[in-house]
Design an enzyme around this catalytic site. Structure first.
Site, PDB file in Angstrom:
ATOM      1  N   VAL A 214       0.863  -1.180   0.000  1.00 58.01           N
ATOM      2  CA  VAL A 214       0.000   0.000   0.000  1.00 58.01           C
ATOM      3  C   VAL A 214       0.896   1.225   0.000  1.00 58.01           C
ATOM      4  O   VAL A 214       1.860   1.300   0.777  1.00 58.01           O
ATOM      5  CB  VAL A 214      -0.934   0.019   1.228  1.00 58.01           C
ATOM      6  CG1 VAL A 214      -1.841   1.244   1.188  1.00 58.01           C
ATOM      7  CG2 VAL A 214      -1.753  -1.258   1.308  1.00 58.01           C
ATOM      8  N   CYS A 215       0.601   2.155  -0.882  1.00 53.15           N
ATOM      9  CA  CYS A 215       1.319   3.430  -0.949  1.00 53.15           C
ATOM     10  C   CYS A 215       2.826   3.198  -1.081  1.00 53.15           C
ATOM     11  O   CYS A 215       3.270   2.417  -1.912  1.00 53.15           O
ATOM     12  CB  CYS A 215       0.967   4.281   0.275  1.00 53.15           C
ATOM     13  SG  CYS A 215       1.370   6.030   0.113  1.00 53.15           S
TER      14      CYS A 215
END
Length: 323
Positions: free
Chosen positions: A104-105
């Site tokens: 994520v990210c």
């Protein structure tokens, strides 16, 4: 039924929402299908970590005590800027044993640092994509999608994109109905497709410096059905068409036409997702004039017709009209 182990990697400086968003999705799946996922968290030494917002998280165990999971989840956050070399070594050695690697990210930076993304397609938060591509030239960075799937690797953009990706994984594992039920429970009004852009039209374009051009940007957003030709917009800004087009591009980074196209597509997607209005009505409301013009725009950008987009991404409910 197969129980899927989800192992979440914890480290100092992680972004708490990158962790809790996907975890809530997997936990929600367990309410619909008890025992579908076993969710555990682990840090290098098994000790507490402090998130970028100051929260302290206590892991379930140390990374050294974990078995290869079904899904390895690596969140992002400030802690990815200067990661502990031991964490990179652990990822390099153990992550390949997981059946599915998910970031994520800026968690994608940790996977890339460990060499796990070489030759693969990946994404991260739009603000980091340029740096990501420079640091890791062997990675095929895709800056626009909210998430990218490449075999057993899945990378996503910031925060809410992690929820979108987790919902897509639950749908893959357990079916569409459960994924939609989780989305409704979390008040995520739709599961966005991975190829949906990270950028809204307003984010994709810079905000103009001059007030007349900013006002035109706002007008376009609020009135997608209006005459948005260069001549009409220039008149609203009280500039000549040539001067307006040049100034708009210089200050926003895109032509007026491209900005209008993005705004209209974004408005049409929202109508298809949130209303039961017919395709023809949506086309008129969003400035396309005809359903065929809107269809061509959807196929060009999203690879799906408006009707198909609605079938795939509108939350379950009464059938929507198609005309």
């Amino acid at each position: 039924m197969e129980q899927r182990d989800v192992l979440v990697v914890l480290f100092d400086g992680l972004q708490s929402l990158d962790l809790t968003g996907p975890v809530e999705v997997f936990a929600g799946a367990n309410h619909g299908v008890p025992g579908a996922y076993r969710i555990r968290t682990a840090s290098l030494d098994g000790g507490p970590v402090r998130t970028s917002s100051g929260l302290t998280l206590t892991p379930d165990l140390a990374l050294t005590d974990t078995a290869p999971p079904h899904t390895l989840l690596v969140p992002g956050g400030e802690g990815t800027c200067h990661p502990d070399p031991r964490l990179i070594d652990w990822l390099r050695t153990h992550a390949p044993r997981a059946r599915r690697k998910v970031s994520v990210c800026s968690g994608a930076l940790l996977l890339a640092e460990a060499g796990l993304l070489d030759g693969r397609r990946a994404t991260t938060h739009w603000m980091l994509c340029g740096t990501f591509a420079e640091r890791f030239p062997a990675v095929h960075v895709e800056p626009e999608p909210i998430y990218v799937r490449d075999g057993d690797l899945a990378t996503s953009a910031g925060v809410t994109a992690g929820i979108d990706l987790a919902l897509a994984l639950v749908e893959e594992d357990l079916g569409r109905d459960l994924a939609l039920a989780i989305a409704r429970h979390l008040v995520v009004f739709l599961r966005r497709p991975g190829n949906q852009t990270q950028f809204s039209a307003q984010l994709a374009a810079q905000t103009a410096q001059r007030r007349p051009l900013r006002d035109v940007q706002q007008w376009i957003t609020e009135n997608p059905e209006a005459d948005l030709s260069v001549d009409a917009l220039a008149a609203r800004a009280r500039l000549s068409p040539r001067h307006f087009a040049r100034a708009f591009r210089e200050e926003t980074g895109m032509t007026p036409g491209r900005y209008v196209d993005r705004v209209r597509l974004e408005a049409a997607r929202r109508c298809l997702e949130d209303t039961a209005d017919g395709i023809e009505q949506v086309a008129r409301r969003c400035g396309y004039g005809t359903p065929e013009a809107m269809r061509r725009a959807f196929l060009r950008v999203l690879g799906a017709s408006p009707a198909e987009y609605r079938r795939r991404f509108q939350p379950a409910g009464p059938p929507a009209p198609t005309a």
